[in-house]
Write a protein that holds these residues in place. Sequence first.
Motif, PDB file in Angstrom:
ATOM      1  N   LYS A 164      -4.923   3.274  -2.315  1.00 44.80           N
ATOM      2  CA  LYS A 164      -6.256   2.803  -1.951  1.00 44.80           C
ATOM      3  C   LYS A 164      -7.319   3.715  -2.533  1.00 44.80           C
ATOM      4  CE  LYS A 164      -8.614   0.624   1.912  1.00 44.80           C
ATOM      5  NZ  LYS A 164      -8.529   0.233   3.333  1.00 44.80           N
ATOM      6  N   LYS A 165      -8.435   3.101  -2.980  1.00 52.83           N
ATOM      7  CA  LYS A 165      -9.519   3.889  -3.548  1.00 52.83           C
ATOM      8  C   LYS A 165     -10.209   4.750  -2.501  1.00 52.83           C
ATOM      9  CE  LYS A 165     -10.621   0.546  -7.218  1.00 52.83           C
ATOM     10  NZ  LYS A 165     -11.650  -0.378  -7.766  1.00 52.83           N
ATOM     11  N   THR A 198      -9.628  -3.247  -4.132  1.00 52.46           N
ATOM     12  CA  THR A 198      -9.684  -2.171  -3.134  1.00 52.46           C
ATOM     13  C   THR A 198      -8.771  -0.993  -3.476  1.00 52.46           C
ATOM     14  OG1 THR A 198      -7.970  -3.290  -1.851  1.00 52.46           O
ATOM     15  CG2 THR A 198     -10.264  -3.772  -1.285  1.00 52.46           C
ATOM     16  N   HIS A 199      -7.975  -1.143  -4.520  1.00 53.62           N
ATOM     17  CA  HIS A 199      -6.980  -0.119  -4.848  1.00 53.62           C
ATOM     18  C   HIS A 199      -7.083   0.289  -6.326  1.00 53.62           C
ATOM     19  CE1 HIS A 199      -5.355  -1.490  -1.041  1.00 53.62           C
ATOM     20  NE2 HIS A 199      -4.437  -0.511  -1.063  1.00 53.62           N
ATOM     21  N   ASP A 257       0.848  -1.182   0.000  1.00 58.47           N
ATOM     22  CA  ASP A 257       0.000   0.000   0.000  1.00 58.47           C
ATOM     23  C   ASP A 257       0.890   1.240   0.000  1.00 58.47           C
ATOM     24  OD1 ASP A 257      -3.016   0.987   0.815  1.00 58.47           O
ATOM     25  OD2 ASP A 257      -1.451   2.257   1.695  1.00 58.47           O
TER      26      ASP A 257
END
Length: 315
Positions: free
Chosen positions: A314-315, A290-291, A239
């Motif tokens: 990350k979104k 999720t990203h 991340d």
Amino acid sequence: MGHQKKIPETDDARIASLSTTKNRIASVAPSDNIISEINTIILMALLPEILSRRIQGQSAEQALHSAVAGVKEVHESIKSRTSHGFQLVNFQIDDKIEGWSPDTRTLYFLNLDGRLPSMNSENEILQAAHNFIDGETARTTPTGTLLTDISKAQVLALLNDLDAKIVVRQDAKTALIEAQMAFDEKRAEADVLIPKLWGDIEHASQDMESGTAHDFNTIWGMQFEHVPGYGIVNVKVEDEDTHLILAGVELRVGAAIGKGGAKAKTNEFGVATIKSQNFNKTNLVAKLITHLDSVTDIQLIEDETINVVVKMKKK
């Protein structure tokens, strides 16, 4: 990267392999000749015959090309003379020369409007030439004066020349077919002999290390083709903000937009390894629900490994 033996598929490759083996035999002492006695005897007899018949085939092919060109040249001459002859007929009619009228065109199988016939094929050219000759014959029988600027005799002479050249073309075609068949016979013998020669060579190099054996085999006439290796990319995905590893990321080596290319998915440690033979500049595409998608420019190197850390937002 590696090499695998490649049995010759072209005549150049066949001759190169046989010639290399023959020359190698000639360069070593008889006791150092690794080729069996029977295969050596066959090779020494076969290679000169292959070379001779190949030359004969090339000569026959050249002769056919020349004969075809000769026929084409006469066809063009006939087409030109016939076309000019028909035009002269039209000129005589248009100029209202005595003895000439629009219906005279029917003797030459011309349209009454004077439009010239199509002469785009060999058959059309020959038909037009015969029509011109027949027209001249009909118009001057029993009275009438033959055209002289473009004469019936000229076109007849060209047709006779064409007949002779067509015979030459056919003879050349037959000679080429026979030469090709004779060469095909020796090609088939070469295709039987080459694997036997290579068997002798491989037997002699069987106890050598791979690199040494490859060089030895090549010197004795075996042929190989390059087998591309792989480029490897070790990927770690995390991340962007937290630097936590990301598992289950779908990775692909290929164009940023598309679905093609080598694929992998990161494991529980956020890492994956991808092997690919795409050595052009390309992309490493990373996707996780999720990203946001990540696209990284990469270029793999054959037989080498590169390491890439992918950071996903990350979104």
